[in-house]
Design a protein around this motif. Structure first.
Motif, PDB file in Angstrom:
ATOM      1  N   VAL A  31      51.251  66.361  41.555  1.00  0.00           N
ATOM      2  CA  VAL A  31      49.301  66.478  41.244  1.00  0.00           C
ATOM      3  C   VAL A  31      50.511  66.725  39.458  1.00  0.00           C
ATOM      4  CG1 VAL A  31      47.832  67.785  40.778  1.00  0.00           C
ATOM      5  CG2 VAL A  31      48.515  66.827  43.070  1.00  0.00           C
ATOM      6  N   VAL A  32      51.521  67.767  39.747  1.00  0.00           N
ATOM      7  CA  VAL A  32      51.966  67.964  38.291  1.00  0.00           C
ATOM      8  C   VAL A  32      52.059  66.988  37.247  1.00  0.00           C
ATOM      9  CG1 VAL A  32      53.516  69.169  36.670  1.00  0.00           C
ATOM     10  CG2 VAL A  32      52.125  70.009  38.737  1.00  0.00           C
TER      11      VAL A  32
ATOM     12  N   GLY B 212      49.741  64.806  36.347  1.00  0.00           N
ATOM     13  CA  GLY B 212      49.154  64.479  36.005  1.00  0.00           C
ATOM     14  C   GLY B 212      49.186  64.818  34.111  1.00  0.00           C
TER      15      GLY B 212
ATOM     16  N   LEU C 155      48.582  61.538  32.967  1.00  0.00           N
ATOM     17  CA  LEU C 155      47.173  60.714  32.510  1.00  0.00           C
ATOM     18  C   LEU C 155      47.557  61.717  30.716  1.00  0.00           C
ATOM     19  CD1 LEU C 155      45.279  61.597  35.457  1.00  0.00           C
ATOM     20  CD2 LEU C 155      45.472  59.705  34.252  1.00  0.00           C
TER      21      LEU C 155
END
Lengths: 162, 177
Positions: free
Chosen positions: B15-16, B19, B22
């Motif tokens: 997720v990190v 993220g 993104l």
């Protein structure tokens, strides 16, 4: 009125083609050279519309870079030289096939690494499972089973040993 | 316990990473020209076509090299920042007028002001290609030796000038002494 509309429509439809028609101005010594040119520009990425190749893009810069590719080819440049020319100016980004170097190791070998990791995890998982189920029946269980099968316990013991 | 913690940890790391991915701007392509010499060029100047601006002019002192065009909308946004910077006299700004008609370029400078010591007129964009230009405006910071030290893609803001460009210019100026 209708005629005007048709003319406007034709003008609009032909507009996006202008990039393509400019292309045909390039002259090649033969189909092999043209093929080489087509392959080169299909493998190089446009920087303006980043998910298109130089061949696909109608961007102004893509047009200019196609001209550069053509010019370098006409000067006798090899595919490697043409690619080196663009990489020197725009970086590895222009390549759809990034070179293998320390910074791209993860990119190139990551999937194989993940696959191997997956195989290791799967093998360990599969190996561990029989350990739970492959347990000899206790004497009580054996009798229960024999009862269910409608035979007496001693027979099944015999069967097991044979 | 570990059989729950490990997948959780993997998930959090993923997720990190996604993220961060993104948040990055895919339009910012790192330039291979950083820490390389300014590409050789010699082009007529926009305002004095009989004179040339060459890569040699970018040597000798820390300078900015700004790629601009009258057709470029973002350049208009950036222009007041460059004017302000030129008034502060902290660093000379040279321009590369990219794929522009001379009359349009001159008209632009007349109407909005000229922050440049001189601008090179790159009508066919060949010098732009040598500089790896792909999205006007772009700004290069060039040191005394004529080596590119930094490239900014897109319009520079007051903040970029204050936080990135001027500190770098100061640092590069001190390196000589």
């Amino acid at each position: 009125m209708r005629l005007v509309l048709v003319v406007v429509l034709i003008a609009l439809l032909s507009y996006p083609m202008s990039g393509v028609t400019a292309e045909t101005a390039f002259e090649f010594s033969g189909p092999a050279e043209e093929q080489r040119y087509r392959e080169l520009i299909a493998e190089l990425r446009c920087l303006v519309c980043q998910n298109q190749s130089l061949a696909d893009s109608n961007a102004d810069l893509a047009q200019d870079l196609r001209e550069e590719v053509y010019r370098l080819m006409k000067q006798g440049g090899s595919n490697e030289e043409v690619i080196a020319f663009l990489v020197a100016r725009y970086g590895d980004f222009v390549l759809y096939r990034p070179p293998v170097k320390p910074i791209t190791y993860l990119l190139w070998f990551g999937p194989a690494l993940l696959l191997m990791l997956g195989i290791v995890v799967m093998v360990r998982f599969v190996r561990r499972r029989p350990a739970h189920t492959a347990r000899a029946l206790t004497e009580k269980e054996r009798q229960e089973m024999a009862q269910l099968l409608g035979r007496n316990a001693s027979d099944t013991t015999k069967d097991d040993r044979s | 316990m570990a059989r729950y913690l490990i997948p959780l940890a993997v998930f959090i790391v993923l997720v990190v990473l996604l993220g961060v991915g993104l948040m990055l701007d895919p339009r910012l392509v790192p330039s291979p020209l950083i820490d390389k010499r300014v590409p050789e060029f010699a082009l007529p100047r926009v305002t004095q076509p009989t004179e040339t601006l060459t890569s040699a002019d970018l040597r000798g002192r820390v300078s900015l090299f700004n790629v601009w065009a009258s057709w470029c909308v973002a350049c208009r946004e950036e222009h007041p920042v460059l004017i302000g910077l030129s008034h502060s006299r902290q660093v000379p700004i040279y321009g590369l007028n990219y794929k522009d008609q001379r009359v349009d370029a001159v008209h632009w400078l007349d109407s909005f002001g000229n922050p440049y010591v001189a601008s090179a007129h790159d009508l066919n964009g060949k010098v732009g290609i040598d500089f790896g230009v792909y999205g006007v405006p772009e700004t290069f910071v060039v040191d005394q030796q004529g080596v590119i030290r930094y490239k900014h893609i897109g319009p520079i803001s007051e903040e970029t000038v204050k936080d990135v460009i001027l500190p770098l210019v100061k640092k590069l100026k001190e390196q000589r002494t």
